[in-house]
Design an enzyme around this catalytic site. Structure first.
Site, PDB file in Angstrom:
ATOM      1  N   LEU A  88      -8.281   6.301   8.358  1.00 28.92           N
ATOM      2  CA  LEU A  88      -8.687   6.006   6.981  1.00 28.92           C
ATOM      3  C   LEU A  88      -8.702   4.493   6.831  1.00 28.92           C
ATOM      4  CD1 LEU A  88      -6.594   8.402   4.658  1.00 28.92           C
ATOM      5  CD2 LEU A  88      -9.046   8.512   5.098  1.00 28.92           C
ATOM      6  N   ASP A  89      -9.578   3.983   5.980  1.00 31.54           N
ATOM      7  CA  ASP A  89      -9.577   2.548   5.680  1.00 31.54           C
ATOM      8  C   ASP A  89      -8.197   2.116   5.196  1.00 31.54           C
ATOM      9  OD1 ASP A  89     -12.269   2.575   6.130  1.00 31.54           O
ATOM     10  OD2 ASP A  89     -12.858   2.249   4.045  1.00 31.54           O
ATOM     11  N   ARG A  90      -7.883   0.872   5.475  1.00 32.93           N
ATOM     12  CA  ARG A  90      -6.619   0.290   5.018  1.00 32.93           C
ATOM     13  C   ARG A  90      -6.377   0.531   3.516  1.00 32.93           C
ATOM     14  NH1 ARG A  90      -4.358  -5.142   5.701  1.00 32.93           N
ATOM     15  NH2 ARG A  90      -3.297  -5.611   3.767  1.00 32.93           N
TER      16      ARG A  90
ATOM     17  N   SER B 151      -7.777   2.799   1.503  1.00 33.77           N
ATOM     18  CA  SER B 151      -7.876   4.184   1.040  1.00 33.77           C
ATOM     19  C   SER B 151      -6.513   4.850   1.133  1.00 33.77           C
ATOM     20  CB  SER B 151      -8.878   4.972   1.889  1.00 33.77           C
ATOM     21  OG  SER B 151     -10.157   4.378   1.832  1.00 33.77           O
TER      22      SER B 151
END
Length: 240
Positions: free
Chosen positions: A72-74, A76
């Site tokens: 997951l994106d940092r 998110s």
């Protein structure tokens, strides 16, 4: 210009107790944890706090810590799947690769679509070599498809359920911004600030994993994080 523009809000590493409290599902094959926003999953080239550093606290009797089955994106938050041993991680990797795992994200966007649901079919590609992960709509890029549905509206915002059919880097963020309704707090593709609030309003709400052939898929839901709740309530969310 450097990657450091995407710093967002610094979040400290999780203690053993903190990461164990974020376990949403645990079985012999996998864990699903509720990732906090602002903490990268991997250690960066310059070090720094990251989620993987706390995985040793999630062995639960196995000889090795679990490993990431996806990322997951940092910035998110929400459902993140970990494989508990090599065979399980390989199986999960194939399920993700072949689109067998369904993911639903909650996002609060600025403005919002006029319709109540739809599909975005818009290829995306890398912005340029200097920007690393950053993406842009690109007719020559990789196929990228997102289904969306409006769950509520209010105060100039819309609360959306986003279902990525493909799994491109930053796909949901690029698609929402390109449609004219960027995700609140997006400091790359939207109007979010470089530092401070509001942080990114993108949350991996639900994941459905058909891990066993002879059992129903595992369905896991992550609670809405604190930083989304004010705008979710403005859009009609009733805390469920």
């Amino acid at each position: 210009m450097s990657e450091s523009l995407d710093r967002g809000i610094e979040v400290p590493e999780l203690t053993a107790e903190q990461i164990q409290a974020r376990v949403l599902h645990r079985d012999g094959l996998m864990l699903v944890i509720d990732k906090p926003a602002g903490l990268p999953v991997h250690r960066g080239p310059k070090g720094g706090a990251n989620l993987e550093s706390s995985f040793d606290a999630l062995r639960y009797g196995l000889p090795r810590p679990p490993v990431l089955a996806h990322r997951l994106d940092r910035d998110s938050s929400g459902c993140l799947v970990l494989g508990r041993h090599r065979k399980a991680t390989a199986s999960l990797g194939l399920l993700f690769k072949h689109g067998r795992i369904s993911k639903t994200y909650w996002a609060v966007v600025e403005g919002g679509p006029t319709e109540d649901e739809g599909t975005i079919d818009m290829p995306i590609g890398r912005l340029n070599a200097e920007r690393g992960w950053w993406q842009k709509p690109d007719p020559e890029g990789q196929s990228a498809v997102t289904n969306w549905k409006v769950l509520g509206r209010g105060d100039g915002f819309s609360w959306l359920a986003l279902e990525p059919v493909t799994g491109r880097t930053h796909q949901l963020r690029v698609h929402a911004a390109a449609m004219g309704w960027p995700i609140v707090g997006d400091n790359i593709y939207g109007n979010g600030p470089r530092f401070g609030e509001p942080r990114l309003h993108l949350h991996s709400r639900e994941i459905v994993i058909p891990i066993s052939r002879n059992k129903d898929p595992v369905r896991v839901v992550a609670p809405a994080p604190a930083h989304l709740q004010e705008r979710l309530r403005a859009c009609g969310w009733n805390r469920e």
